[in-house]
Design a protein around this motif. Structure first.
Motif, mmCIF file in Angstrom:
data_model
loop_
_atom_site.group_PDB
_atom_site.id
_atom_site.type_symbol
_atom_site.label_atom_id
_atom_site.label_comp_id
_atom_site.label_asym_id
_atom_site.label_seq_id
_atom_site.Cartn_x
_atom_site.Cartn_y
_atom_site.Cartn_z
ATOM 1 N N ALA A 180 0.839 -1.203 0.000
ATOM 2 C CA ALA A 180 0.000 0.000 0.000
ATOM 3 C C ALA A 180 0.873 1.251 0.000
ATOM 4 N N GLY A 181 2.063 1.147 0.603
ATOM 5 C CA GLY A 181 2.999 2.268 0.625
ATOM 6 C C GLY A 181 3.850 2.362 -0.636
ATOM 7 N N GLY A 182 3.609 1.480 -1.628
ATOM 8 C CA GLY A 182 4.295 1.602 -2.909
ATOM 9 C C GLY A 182 5.407 0.590 -3.170
ATOM 10 N N THR A 183 5.696 -0.271 -2.182
ATOM 11 C CA THR A 183 6.763 -1.260 -2.370
ATOM 12 C C THR A 183 6.321 -2.335 -3.374
ATOM 13 N N THR A 184 7.258 -2.785 -4.195
ATOM 14 C CA THR A 184 7.016 -3.922 -5.081
ATOM 15 C C THR A 184 7.504 -5.173 -4.357
ATOM 16 N N VAL A 185 6.727 -6.239 -4.407
ATOM 17 C CA VAL A 185 7.116 -7.461 -3.699
ATOM 18 C C VAL A 185 7.129 -8.650 -4.654
ATOM 19 N N LEU A 186 8.233 -9.383 -4.625
ATOM 20 C CA LEU A 186 8.265 -10.673 -5.301
ATOM 21 C C LEU A 186 8.435 -11.723 -4.223
ATOM 22 N N LEU A 187 7.463 -12.615 -4.118
ATOM 23 C CA LEU A 187 7.566 -13.629 -3.074
ATOM 24 C C LEU A 187 7.436 -15.013 -3.667
ATOM 25 N N THR A 188 8.187 -15.953 -3.086
ATOM 26 C CA THR A 188 8.022 -17.339 -3.498
ATOM 27 C C THR A 188 7.203 -18.020 -2.425
ATOM 28 N N THR A 189 6.448 -19.009 -2.824
ATOM 29 C CA THR A 189 5.650 -19.712 -1.839
ATOM 30 C C THR A 189 5.271 -21.080 -2.351
ATOM 31 N N GLN A 190 5.014 -21.969 -1.404
ATOM 32 C CA GLN A 190 4.441 -23.253 -1.778
ATOM 33 C C GLN A 190 2.994 -23.299 -1.349
ATOM 34 N N TYR A 191 2.540 -22.213 -0.709
ATOM 35 C CA TYR A 191 1.161 -22.184 -0.246
ATOM 36 C C TYR A 191 0.293 -21.479 -1.266
ATOM 37 N N LEU A 192 -0.632 -22.246 -1.827
ATOM 38 C CA LEU A 192 -1.497 -21.688 -2.838
ATOM 39 C C LEU A 192 -2.351 -20.571 -2.271
ATOM 40 N N GLU A 193 -2.771 -20.756 -1.033
ATOM 41 C CA GLU A 193 -3.632 -19.756 -0.411
ATOM 42 C C GLU A 193 -2.898 -18.425 -0.275
ATOM 43 N N GLU A 194 -1.600 -18.532 0.024
ATOM 44 C CA GLU A 194 -0.799 -17.320 0.182
ATOM 45 C C GLU A 194 -0.762 -16.526 -1.130
ATOM 46 N N ALA A 195 -0.522 -17.246 -2.213
ATOM 47 C CA ALA A 195 -0.490 -16.599 -3.525
ATOM 48 C C ALA A 195 -1.862 -15.996 -3.843
ATOM 49 N N ASP A 196 -2.898 -16.746 -3.518
ATOM 50 C CA ASP A 196 -4.255 -16.320 -3.818
ATOM 51 C C ASP A 196 -4.601 -15.032 -3.068
ATOM 52 N N ARG A 197 -4.202 -14.970 -1.792
ATOM 53 C CA ARG A 197 -4.571 -13.841 -0.939
ATOM 54 C C ARG A 197 -3.722 -12.606 -1.198
ATOM 55 N N LEU A 198 -2.440 -12.850 -1.558
ATOM 56 C CA LEU A 198 -1.474 -11.759 -1.506
ATOM 57 C C LEU A 198 -1.055 -11.252 -2.882
ATOM 58 N N ALA A 199 -1.038 -12.153 -3.863
ATOM 59 C CA ALA A 199 -0.395 -11.788 -5.128
ATOM 60 C C ALA A 199 -1.383 -11.163 -6.111
ATOM 61 N N ASP A 200 -0.949 -10.086 -6.790
ATOM 62 C CA ASP A 200 -1.718 -9.540 -7.897
ATOM 63 C C ASP A 200 -1.620 -10.481 -9.086
ATOM 64 N N ARG A 201 -0.400 -10.955 -9.313
ATOM 65 C CA ARG A 201 -0.189 -11.919 -10.396
ATOM 66 C C ARG A 201 0.656 -13.070 -9.872
ATOM 67 N N VAL A 202 0.430 -14.230 -10.456
ATOM 68 C CA VAL A 202 1.140 -15.430 -10.037
ATOM 69 C C VAL A 202 1.869 -16.005 -11.245
ATOM 70 N N ALA A 203 3.133 -16.392 -11.042
ATOM 71 C CA ALA A 203 3.849 -17.129 -12.069
ATOM 72 C C ALA A 203 4.092 -18.524 -11.519
ATOM 73 N N VAL A 204 3.556 -19.517 -12.206
ATOM 74 C CA VAL A 204 3.757 -20.898 -11.760
ATOM 75 C C VAL A 204 5.040 -21.409 -12.407
ATOM 76 N N VAL A 205 6.010 -21.801 -11.550
ATOM 77 C CA VAL A 205 7.318 -22.241 -12.030
ATOM 78 C C VAL A 205 7.420 -23.747 -11.873
ATOM 79 N N ASP A 206 7.867 -24.396 -12.929
ATOM 80 C CA ASP A 206 8.106 -25.826 -12.845
ATOM 81 C C ASP A 206 9.347 -26.133 -13.676
ATOM 82 N N ALA A 207 10.266 -26.906 -13.103
ATOM 83 C CA ALA A 207 11.498 -27.286 -13.792
ATOM 84 C C ALA A 207 12.193 -26.081 -14.432
ATOM 85 N N GLY A 208 12.263 -24.984 -13.691
ATOM 86 C CA GLY A 208 13.084 -23.858 -14.122
ATOM 87 C C GLY A 208 12.465 -22.920 -15.135
ATOM 88 N N ARG A 209 11.173 -23.116 -15.432
ATOM 89 C CA ARG A 209 10.515 -22.140 -16.316
ATOM 90 C C ARG A 209 9.105 -21.821 -15.870
#
Ligand SMILES: Nc1ncnc2c1ncn2[C@@H]1O[C@H](COP(=O)(O)OP(=O)(O)OP(=O)(O)O)[C@@H](O)[C@H]1O
Ligand SMILES: [Mg+2]
Length: 318
Positions: A180-209
């Motif tokens: 909300a204060g303007g910071t950009t955040v890139l976070l990794t997670t294994q929790y789907l709920e976390e991505a769902d609640r927190l992320a504007d966009r999600v990139a699903v990574v598998d085997a390095g891509r």
């Protein structure tokens, strides 16, 4: 503006390919969730983007600076909370934060003031050494330490792994405040709920891509709309119930004997909700619950990353 950009990022360790052409675009002031199974390459990507590791190929920019050619400018613009906690166990929260401030070239008075602000903000007024902190407090201390210089871009590698739900919610709230204060955040997670609640966009990574990218909603709609769940009372009749669900389904029916549930994608929710209960009743199968819902991000994730055959998975373990 793009705060984090990666194009064809590669990293190999000997013959092992950890990143295999990773592309990323994270808009300024947004949260991007990197979602992937163990070994997908999430930490490797974060380490390259934070200049701790050199890529074997491709390029990346953070806050407009090339991570290989301008590492110092990149470091001036980022904060990092690594997968493993970095605080000194024997120091108090305050001492840890002051130390981080001094390491970042703040004067003694400025370091003390900044430590005080952050302790207040993250509810860390506890006086004892960090080794007595709960997992949640320690993670908040990590987060506070990464914010000493109020960086515009923050990297969080599995910020809530191992935390209880309450501590997790506290971290989420802290991250939301930062964004909300303007910071950009890139976070990794294994929790789907976390991505769902927190992320504007999600990139699903598998085997390095990146195998899929979008808002959580976009990713869910890719699975083909609504899902029908039917829970029946008698587990013996699950196969029959699956047969009935199949008539209304627009894809494969999944059966979960433990939950006494069949689940299937449906194209027409109203048709499913009228025909299936009627057919179950006609067959004398008692239903406990019948619902139509959006797919969960878990289902999206499992569908997208279910590439390994069981035989191959066995080899990897051997
Ligand atoms: N220093 C290293 N030497 C050799 N292989 C490595 C090294 N670091 C990572 N790898 C391999 O690279 C791949 C990606 O690892 P990485 O740690 O980036 O995955 P991750 O997505 O962060 O996994 P996790 O969810 O377990 O944290 C894995 O197969 C891992 O074994
Ligand atoms: Mg990792």
């Amino acid at each position: 503006m793009t705060a984090v950009l990666a194009r064809g990022l590669r990293k190999t360790y000997g013959t092992k390919t950890a990143l295999d052409g990773l592309d990323l675009d994270v808009g300024e002031g947004t949260v991007c969730g990197l979602l992937g199974p163990n070994g997908a390459g999430k930490t490797t990507a974060v380490r390259i983007l934070t200049t701790l590791l050199r890529p074997s190929g491709g390029r990346a920019e953070v806050a407009g600076h090339d991570v290989v050619r301008r590492p110092r400018e990149v470091r001036r613009n980022i904060g990092l909370v690594g997968q493993h906690t970095a605080v000194d166990e024997l120091l108090t929260g305050r001492q840890n934060l002051e130390l981080f401030g001094r390491l970042h070239h703040l004067g003694a008075a400025a370091a003390r003031a900044r430590a005080g602000e952050l302790l207040e903000r993250f509810g860390l007024r506890h006086d004892g050494p960090a080794k007595d902190y709960s997992g949640g407090m320690r993670r908040r201390l990590d987060l506070a330490a990464s914010l000493i210089l109020a960086p515009p871009v923050l990297f969080l590698d599995e910020p809530t792994t191992g935390l209880d739900p309450r501590s997790r919610t506290e971290i989420w709230r802290a991250v939301r405040e930062l964004v909300a204060g303007g910071t950009t955040v890139l976070l990794t997670t294994q929790y789907l709920e976390e991505a769902d609640r927190l992320a504007d966009r999600v990139a699903v990574v598998d085997a390095g891509r990146v195998v899929a990218e979008g808002t959580p909603d976009e990713l869910k709609s890719r699975l083909g709309g609504d899902r029908l769940d039917v829970v029946i009372r008698d587990p013996e009749r699950l196969a029959e119930a699956a047969g009935i669900a199949a008539r209304a389904a627009g894809g494969p029916v999944e059966s979960d004997p433990d939950a006494r549930r069949v689940s299937a994608p449906v194209a027409d929710r109203v048709k499913a909700l009228t025909e299936v209960p009627a057919a179950l009743a006609a067959a004398g199968i008692e239903a406990e619950d019948i619902t139509v819902r959006r797919p969960t991000l878990d289902e999206v994730f499992l569908t997208l990353t279910a590439t390994e055959t069981p035989a191959h998975a066995g080899e990897e373990r051997a």
